[in-house]
Design an enzyme around this catalytic site. Structure first.
Site, PDB file in Angstrom:
ATOM      1  N   ASP A  29       9.615 -10.693   6.084  1.00  0.00           N
ATOM      2  CA  ASP A  29       9.160  -9.797   5.017  1.00  0.00           C
ATOM      3  C   ASP A  29      10.322  -9.411   4.103  1.00  0.00           C
ATOM      4  OD1 ASP A  29       7.340  -8.188   3.626  1.00  0.00           O
ATOM      5  OD2 ASP A  29       7.665  -6.452   4.942  1.00  0.00           O
TER       6      ASP A  29
ATOM      7  N   HIS B  98       1.567   3.772   6.967  1.00  0.00           N
ATOM      8  CA  HIS B  98       0.812   2.505   6.863  1.00  0.00           C
ATOM      9  C   HIS B  98       0.995   1.642   8.112  1.00  0.00           C
ATOM     10  CE1 HIS B  98       4.528   0.300   5.565  1.00  0.00           C
ATOM     11  NE2 HIS B  98       3.851  -0.787   5.892  1.00  0.00           N
TER      12      HIS B  98
ATOM     13  N   HIS C 160       6.675  -3.880  12.203  1.00  0.00           N
ATOM     14  CA  HIS C 160       7.459  -4.635  11.221  1.00  0.00           C
ATOM     15  C   HIS C 160       8.436  -3.762  10.424  1.00  0.00           C
ATOM     16  CE1 HIS C 160       4.364  -3.288   8.384  1.00  0.00           C
ATOM     17  NE2 HIS C 160       5.051  -3.786   7.383  1.00  0.00           N
TER      18      HIS C 160
ATOM     19  N   LYS D  87      -1.670  -0.258   4.381  1.00  0.00           N
ATOM     20  CA  LYS D  87      -1.469   0.297   3.040  1.00  0.00           C
ATOM     21  C   LYS D  87      -2.787   0.617   2.350  1.00  0.00           C
ATOM     22  CE  LYS D  87       3.133  -1.319   1.776  1.00  0.00           C
ATOM     23  NZ  LYS D  87       3.895  -2.299   0.958  1.00  0.00           N
TER      24      LYS D  87
END
Lengths: 512, 512
Positions: free
Chosen positions: A455, A400, A426, A375
């Site tokens: 997350d 990202h 992820h 990011k």
């Protein structure tokens, strides 16, 4: 180690007691008179301040049993002709080879030298002397005892020293397999008793002391035994007697040991200017050998301890750097609080639950905070846009994952390789509808599937500037719905099994 | 270690040679006839396959000199009456206490027992036997020799074993003070000779072997001796004989040692699934004691080696993380290339030059890449504005120093504390006209003053998207002009002194 060793003022009585331990003399002879005469001739005999005690056997078989039972017999006076013409001779290889007792001094005493010719016997049997019974006047018997007990004493001293060194090396090797500074330090304190007094009563085998290490310029207790067991984390300077402070202040780089009234101190100051300290309250070495073993052990142990401390400090600082890095990125995207710490801990629980080794689970925990590193490459305008993203902006935002991977994957360091994998994977979904590569099922790395769950779990259950926190029931419902769609179904099952433990992470790391 | 130890096929000749080493027997007597008779009586005598060699002294003084010269005398046959009535007796404490030789067996032989009464002599002097010369027939002399040489052999074996363990512990402690994996591994290989054969010819004391460690799943040579000295970095599998591969593949967690035809192998597989290996070409232990010492040493050394490797890996990965972090920030501000690496290296040179310790200089080098970390908090609009900044934007830009400090300063880890200081101070100026705090002179941390110079040096001498690279002469002129204004004058002097070395950093880390 007995209490006398710990309390120096009782040492005199201990020394006295030590001198009373008699030398064991075994007489093996089928002639009772020989037993009587020998005892009489050696009445009141002492060597090195210690008296004799006699063990009596009347056959080779009895004699062998006796030596088996008393491996600390110093001298065996052995008749030749007993059960058979050579019963005594046959005992010799049994003692040396079968019982593996090479320390006991064996002296053959024969009444019939014709049966056992001196020159062949002494050459063929591993005995220490050969005597005819007629030779053995009182004076000659005394000389024989001095000769044999001196050898036995010397051999035993060397053997004790050797065994002490063996124990130190074993302890050194074992200590070096410890991963935690506290375990290591406690291990040092516990081993000292075993090294100095391996045979003594375990009840007394308590060494009171502290192991300390310099952290941020402060000498801090990392392990304590006895009265110090609850002092972990305290400053050493508050605990030690005054006599110690000058010693500590004065030492230069290297190893230093000192016996003070209050006990034994040793210090190691490494070239990196760290200081490690060992203080053993009231401990005094009883003799030169103990003093030497103590020094050798402490020097070796403190050097290894220093290395482990350095490694631990590195592990800690690596962890902090990763969190700072992750926090910096989060801060840019206006996420706040302890999100990363929680994602790391939840990932660790899931990793362990899914059967990964401790090492692999720790790697995932350490690397998880790097998942959004990419990011940093997303422009403010996209990253912090107040409203919903348009398709072009969304495409930029999705980069990202790849950016994070690109930054990390060139490293061959386990933590960074794992971080690269997590960054890349992820946002993949079990059903193949995720990004950046649209991988499905187990084509997605396990680390990626684990951190995806951690997350989302934490993002949903936390308040963000654009949304309230979901209730845990709402979060649970979502995971049940997305089981096998967004998320790995097996991992969702593990999440459900450990729901309370995972929910508890929120309480342990609340948003600040 | 001799070549026979290394080349196993020559071991037989070695074993033969070993058995030829005679036992040294010292006769101290002023009567020449005693020398002659003793030699004659013991002609052809052998013990454990080794013959005798006689040393002759005719006075106590000569005898003492002889023992001083030959500390490996096994047995001293000692007359009592020589220079004086008790010259022989007086020799005893001199041998034991002054020469500290407790190993030589001492047998008193007296021609005048009245001069030296047996019972007091044997009690008062640390001798191993007392004989009247008339007692010593050929048979009795043989018995005496067996008795004494057996004790001497046993004592010496224990002492050799003990010394071996002492050397291992010393080596262990010394090895643990090594900071570099390569030094450590070479140290292991070098110590093995000293441990097994400390007294032998240094010319032969070469042990050919490799030490290897698993890196990224590949068993890689980290140190080699003999023919392997140039194999560092190679895969071990390419070097080892076939017999080794099955052994390596089969081992589980823990320590494993094996003697194969090709040499000695030992392996340590830690709980973290790393593997360390030691291979000693052609090495065979000559006896059980050597085998034991070899194992004890290798186990201890490999455990420590594994720990050092883990620490080194941590150091490397910490360094990489810091660079990735710094690079990520740089990438955002469109600076490219190896700026951070150069700033780190230049800072290190200046830190060393200014008299800081190796430890402090390394800390500055490791932390320097964090100097612009605070830029992560600067909005794109300011950070990447194409034109010059207006005063408000400039004020925002300047906050990066404080931001960087804020991110790092809460840590107690040395690298992060140093990083915080550098982030805060690297835009301060010697004359007090810098930011954020307008500190002047030595109120600015030394680390900050050093990195300020390194940062400016590299920024000026490199091309950026908005400017060309300055020539080194232009850069030098600027530093001379700003000496004592922008920059610490002493550090500028050090920069000038080491100008070539510092300019060379650009060549070592060119922009990509």
């Amino acid at each position: 180690m007995s209490d006398e060793l710990i309390f120096a003022d009782e040492q005199d009585s201990r020394a006295e007691q030590q001198t009373q331990i008699p030398w064991k003399i075994l007489i093996v002879d089928d002639d009772e008179e020989v037993h009587t005469i020998t005892k009489l001739a050696l009445r009141n005999f002492q060597f090195d301040g210690r008296p004799l005690v006699f063990l009596h056997s009347h056959s080779a078989q009895e004699g062998l049993d006796m030596i088996r039972k008393h491996p600390d017999v110093a001298l065996c006076l052995l008749d030749v002709v007993m059960e058979s013409d050579h019963a005594g001779l046959d005992m010799v290889p049994k003692i040396r080879d079968e019982l593996r007792n090479t320390f006991v001094r064996i002296v053959l005493r024969t009444g019939q030298p014709g049966q056992a010719p001196e020159e062949t016997i002494i050459a063929d049997y591993d005995i220490n002397d050969y005597k005819e019974k007629t030779e053995l006047t009182r004076g000659k018997l005394h000389t024989l005892l001095y000769s044999c007990l001196r050898s036995y004493r010397d051999i035993l001293a060397l053997e004790r020293n050797r065994q002490g060194l063996e124990r130190i090396l074993l302890a050194s090797t074992q200590l070096q397999q410890k991963t935690f500074v506290q375990d290591f330090a406690r291990g040092i304190l516990e081993q000292i008793s075993a090294i100095l007094a391996p045979d003594e009563d375990a009840l007394y085998a308590q060494c009171e002391g502290v192991a300390a290490h310099e952290e941020s310029g402060r000498l801090t207790v990392v392990a304590g035994t006895g009265t110090y067991q609850h002092d972990i984390g305290k400053a050493v300077t508050d605990l030690l007697p005054d006599s110690a402070h000058a010693f500590i202040a004065g030492v230069e780089t290297g190893f230093h040991a000192q016996h003070l009234d209050s006990g034994y101190f040793c210090l190691y100051r490494s070239s990196e200017l760290h200081l490690s300290l060992l203080y053993l309250k009231g401990l005094t070495a009883r003799n030169a050998m103990e003093k030497h073993l103590l020094e050798v052990f402490c020097q070796n142990a403190l050097t290894a301890f220093e290395n482990l401390s350095l490694r631990t400090e590195l592990e800690d600082s690596q962890r902090e750097i990763v969190f700072i890095l992750g926090d910096a990125v989060e801060h840019r995207s206006r996420e706040t609080g302890q999100h990363l710490r929680r994602v790391a801990e939840i990932s660790y629980i899931l990793a362990k639950a899914s059967g990964l080794s401790q090492h692999q689970a720790v790697l995932i925990r350490e690397a998880a905070p790097l998942h959004d590193l990419g990011k940093i490459a997303i422009p403010d305008a996209v990253l912090n846009k107040p409203g919903p993203l348009d398709p072009d902006e969304w495409a930029i935002m999705q980069t990202h994952a790849q950016h994070g991977y690109d930054m990390l994957h060139q490293s061959d360091k386990p933590i960074l390789c794992t971080g690269a994998q997590i960054a890349l994977d992820h946002h993949e979904r079990w059903d193949g509808k995720g990004y950046p590569n649209g991988l499905a099922g187990t084509d997605i790395s396990l680390a990626g599937r684990i951190t995806a769950i951690a997350d989302v779990f934490d993002a949903l259950s936390s308040r963000r500037c654009y949304k309230d926190a979901w209730s845990l029931d709402q979060v649970k419902a979502l995971f049940q719905k997305e089981r096998g769609a967004h998320f790995d179904p097996d991992l969702v099952d593990l999440l459900m099994e450990r729901w309370d433990e995972i929910a508890d992470i929120k309480a342990q790391f609340p948003d600040r």
